[in-house]
Design a protein around this motif. Sequence first.
Motif, PDB file in Angstrom:
ATOM      1  N   ARG B  37      50.722  45.260  39.854  1.00 55.28           N
ATOM      2  CA  ARG B  37      49.432  44.931  40.461  1.00 55.28           C
ATOM      3  C   ARG B  37      49.627  43.975  41.638  1.00 55.28           C
ATOM      4  NH1 ARG B  37      45.645  47.820  41.614  1.00 55.28           N
ATOM      5  NH2 ARG B  37      44.190  46.524  42.792  1.00 55.28           N
ATOM      6  N   ARG B 126      42.581  52.489  33.595  1.00 52.52           N
ATOM      7  CA  ARG B 126      43.092  51.142  33.820  1.00 52.52           C
ATOM      8  C   ARG B 126      41.951  50.181  33.567  1.00 52.52           C
ATOM      9  NH1 ARG B 126      44.833  50.088  39.815  1.00 52.52           N
ATOM     10  NH2 ARG B 126      42.739  49.236  39.817  1.00 52.52           N
ATOM     11  N   LEU B 127      42.235  48.879  33.439  1.00 52.65           N
ATOM     12  CA  LEU B 127      41.163  47.931  33.106  1.00 52.65           C
ATOM     13  C   LEU B 127      39.987  48.097  34.067  1.00 52.65           C
ATOM     14  CD1 LEU B 127      40.037  45.661  31.430  1.00 52.65           C
ATOM     15  CD2 LEU B 127      41.193  44.030  32.905  1.00 52.65           C
ATOM     16  N   GLY B 128      40.326  48.255  35.344  1.00 48.17           N
ATOM     17  CA  GLY B 128      39.271  48.422  36.351  1.00 48.17           C
ATOM     18  C   GLY B 128      38.549  49.740  36.222  1.00 48.17           C
ATOM     19  N   GLU B 132      38.192  52.770  39.799  1.00 51.07           N
ATOM     20  CA  GLU B 132      38.913  51.757  40.561  1.00 51.07           C
ATOM     21  C   GLU B 132      40.217  52.307  41.123  1.00 51.07           C
ATOM     22  OE1 GLU B 132      37.110  49.239  41.155  1.00 51.07           O
ATOM     23  OE2 GLU B 132      38.700  48.755  42.570  1.00 51.07           O
ATOM     24  N   ARG B 273      31.886  49.527  46.614  1.00 49.17           N
ATOM     25  CA  ARG B 273      32.894  48.525  46.247  1.00 49.17           C
ATOM     26  C   ARG B 273      32.251  47.360  45.485  1.00 49.17           C
ATOM     27  NH1 ARG B 273      37.825  48.471  48.832  1.00 49.17           N
ATOM     28  NH2 ARG B 273      37.879  46.233  49.237  1.00 49.17           N
ATOM     29  N   LEU B 274      31.070  46.932  45.936  1.00 51.08           N
ATOM     30  CA  LEU B 274      30.379  45.833  45.259  1.00 51.08           C
ATOM     31  C   LEU B 274      29.952  46.249  43.852  1.00 51.08           C
ATOM     32  CD1 LEU B 274      28.203  44.250  48.096  1.00 51.08           C
ATOM     33  CD2 LEU B 274      30.209  43.269  46.954  1.00 51.08           C
ATOM     34  N   ARG B 276      31.459  48.402  41.957  1.00 53.96           N
ATOM     35  CA  ARG B 276      32.658  48.433  41.099  1.00 53.96           C
ATOM     36  C   ARG B 276      33.091  47.017  40.731  1.00 53.96           C
ATOM     37  NH1 ARG B 276      34.396  52.259  44.773  1.00 53.96           N
ATOM     38  NH2 ARG B 276      36.112  50.946  45.463  1.00 53.96           N
ATOM     39  N   PHE B 277      32.908  46.088  41.664  1.00 56.84           N
ATOM     40  CA  PHE B 277      33.218  44.683  41.394  1.00 56.84           C
ATOM     41  C   PHE B 277      32.371  44.187  40.223  1.00 56.84           C
ATOM     42  CE2 PHE B 277      31.999  40.165  42.821  1.00 56.84           C
ATOM     43  CZ  PHE B 277      33.034  39.575  42.129  1.00 56.84           C
ATOM     44  N   HIS B 278      31.071  44.444  40.298  1.00 52.84           N
ATOM     45  CA  HIS B 278      30.168  43.955  39.251  1.00 52.84           C
ATOM     46  C   HIS B 278      30.471  44.625  37.917  1.00 52.84           C
ATOM     47  CE1 HIS B 278      26.184  43.233  37.217  1.00 52.84           C
ATOM     48  NE2 HIS B 278      26.493  42.027  37.642  1.00 52.84           N
ATOM     49  N   SER B 280      33.252  45.901  36.930  1.00 46.94           N
ATOM     50  CA  SER B 280      34.547  45.406  36.472  1.00 46.94           C
ATOM     51  C   SER B 280      34.402  44.006  35.878  1.00 46.94           C
ATOM     52  CB  SER B 280      35.522  45.390  37.661  1.00 46.94           C
ATOM     53  OG  SER B 280      36.812  45.085  37.233  1.00 46.94           O
ATOM     54  N   LEU B 281      33.552  43.200  36.527  1.00 53.35           N
ATOM     55  CA  LEU B 281      33.338  41.826  36.079  1.00 53.35           C
ATOM     56  C   LEU B 281      32.680  41.815  34.694  1.00 53.35           C
ATOM     57  CD1 LEU B 281      33.629  38.897  36.904  1.00 53.35           C
ATOM     58  CD2 LEU B 281      31.493  39.081  38.199  1.00 53.35           C
ATOM     59  N   ILE B 282      31.614  42.591  34.524  1.00 48.32           N
ATOM     60  CA  ILE B 282      30.905  42.634  33.238  1.00 48.32           C
ATOM     61  C   ILE B 282      31.842  43.143  32.143  1.00 48.32           C
ATOM     62  CG2 ILE B 282      28.968  43.644  31.983  1.00 48.32           C
ATOM     63  CD1 ILE B 282      28.251  41.574  34.173  1.00 48.32           C
ATOM     64  N   SER B 284      35.064  43.043  31.999  1.00 49.29           N
ATOM     65  CA  SER B 284      36.103  42.064  31.673  1.00 49.29           C
ATOM     66  C   SER B 284      35.520  40.920  30.840  1.00 49.29           C
ATOM     67  CB  SER B 284      36.716  41.499  32.956  1.00 49.29           C
ATOM     68  OG  SER B 284      37.010  42.529  33.859  1.00 49.29           O
ATOM     69  N   LEU B 285      34.313  40.499  31.196  1.00 47.66           N
ATOM     70  CA  LEU B 285      33.661  39.420  30.449  1.00 47.66           C
ATOM     71  C   LEU B 285      33.477  39.821  28.983  1.00 47.66           C
ATOM     72  CD1 LEU B 285      30.762  37.874  32.583  1.00 47.66           C
ATOM     73  CD2 LEU B 285      32.749  36.716  31.622  1.00 47.66           C
TER      74      LEU B 285
END
Lengths: 334, 334
Positions: B37, B126-128, B132, B273-274, B276-278, B280-282, B284-285
Amino acid sequence: MPEQLPASYFIEGIERGDRVALGRAITLVESDLARDRHVARELLAGIRPPQNTFRIAVTGVPGAGKSSLIESLGQRFIRDNHRIAVLAVDPSSHLSGGSILGDKTRMPFLSSVDAAFVRPSPTRGRLGGVAESTAEAIRLCEAAGFDIVFVETVGVGQAEIDAVDVADLVLLVLIGGAGDELQGMKRGILEIADIVAINKADGPNSESAELARSTLQSIIRLMPETRPNWNRRILKCSTVTTDGIDDLFDCIATFRERVLASGHLPDNRSKQRLRRFHQSLIASLENEILGKPAVKALVERLAIQIQDGSVEPQDAAQEVLTRLFAPESKNTDV
Amino acid sequence: MPEQLPASYFIEGIERGDRVALGRAITLVESDLARDRHVARELLAGIRPPQNTFRIAVTGVPGAGKSSLIESLGQRFIRDNHRIAVLAVDPSSHLSGGSILGDKTRMPFLSSVDAAFVRPSPTRGRLGGVAESTAEAIRLCEAAGFDIVFVETVGVGQAEIDAVDVADLVLLVLIGGAGDELQGMKRGILEIADIVAINKADGPNSESAELARSTLQSIIRLMPETRPNWNRRILKCSTVTTDGIDDLFDCIATFRERVLASGHLPDNRSKQRLRRFHQSLIASLENEILGKPAVKALVERLAIQIQDGSVEPQDAAQEVLTRLFAPESKNTDV
């Protein structure tokens, strides 16, 4: 906001079927205040609503005639010795505290008989969400002896979709020209409808109502059924001519008998409760963690880098997580 | 897994259009290993893909003929001097590492010319998430000079819906008897389709293809458009008789011209992209916090109380939050 009363006042009142106590209890479970929530918790744990109740969500576009339909269906349920509660949920409007008058005028019969209880539910989304306080209000009504509970909501947003998830039966009310109607509705509302009523199918609307019916019929063929042993039904009706109202009532009664006979009802309801628990948990987590100013600022900084392509979305998410959970930064940066 | 190579190797290789370097770079961005990574991040920050590229998601039920359609459309794009990359995403299968052979046999032309690059993408989420690594693979292909990127995916699950969200155009491929076909698809796939191709509309299938077309036409009338200045199109085609393939290609070309002319493309992409960011964030949390054994145990205990009605969903959620964030319990209980 009522003065602070003990849970015992509400529990005893509700068991007596005291409408004032019931109304105040609903106001209590709608409250976000910690002291109210404390009493609400004790109240909800103290009531024992019967199991053989039935919850009907009535949703659809504004002006579809949901209230008139509930008025007509409610009369028939009462004729069969049921007692009716109507909770009008309107999360999309922050003014409908005043809609109680509207509800009473739109449901003159239900608003005037002892066998019915009409009440608008909260517009303010409590932290748990509208679905949460609605579900609690339903149990209060059931404990007070109202065995058929209608939840009226406008199917235009996610909050409404969630509110519908407190019901045993979802009745979607549309009017002719369903195409245009559905445009305004939240996607997915049709998927969860057990019965679709095309209302105002009278006079000049008869034709567009039939068109809506046949179009919806072809769409519904494409959808998985909402429950085992139930095929979605689409019916035309008119609260003006009363054409089709008896058929709609019979259809609802048949659904109810099947569900009660199947024994799935308690199971469905506890699944709904678990879903709300998880939704509430995720929402609170987001709110708690991503709400912190330091995290907000970090997320905003990263959003800019994501847009200019200098950071990948997943790496940005990872950075936030690291800042949140890396021991050395836990108490400093964030 | 390649031996560890520096980001510069990938960047230079990709800028030269070196297919081996490109293939290895895609493997790299698909990797979950921290060291990989690290290099991937440097690589992705180091490439400068051109802006005038176009990304086409091709989704639909298995057996709808997506690959053959991509083969036919790809040939036409190449005829117009474009260079084509095909990423076959199949998150629902954990075996399709071997599907590269399948892809090559199903796309003999694209698999044999310099103007095309065919490659299956990861099955392992993958985690993303699949979206992603697919989005990153797309940028690598674009940097390597492939200006039209097809992403082929089976539209049966959320992962596939997410994968589709990396595209500028969503092409849904169905076959006759769309009713039954759509049953197997993830709800919502139709809502996001810009163009629907009803494939295999030849010989004995012609009739069911026409039925599917007319049914879908009536459904699509009920849906909000996917983008400003674009009305969803439904076309019949056959890769066997090639009937309708040119029309489909022209339809895609028209869409592309409009999107490029509108200037919305970069904006849409950064919105993706934004998102996917959100997401991915949720994810992961949830994973980070609710994954803790102590929290899991608490959630399971509460789930039981929620089901027996002794705790309300929202109060249970609140209890978890308190246990997580009350200072005195932070390091002990959880």
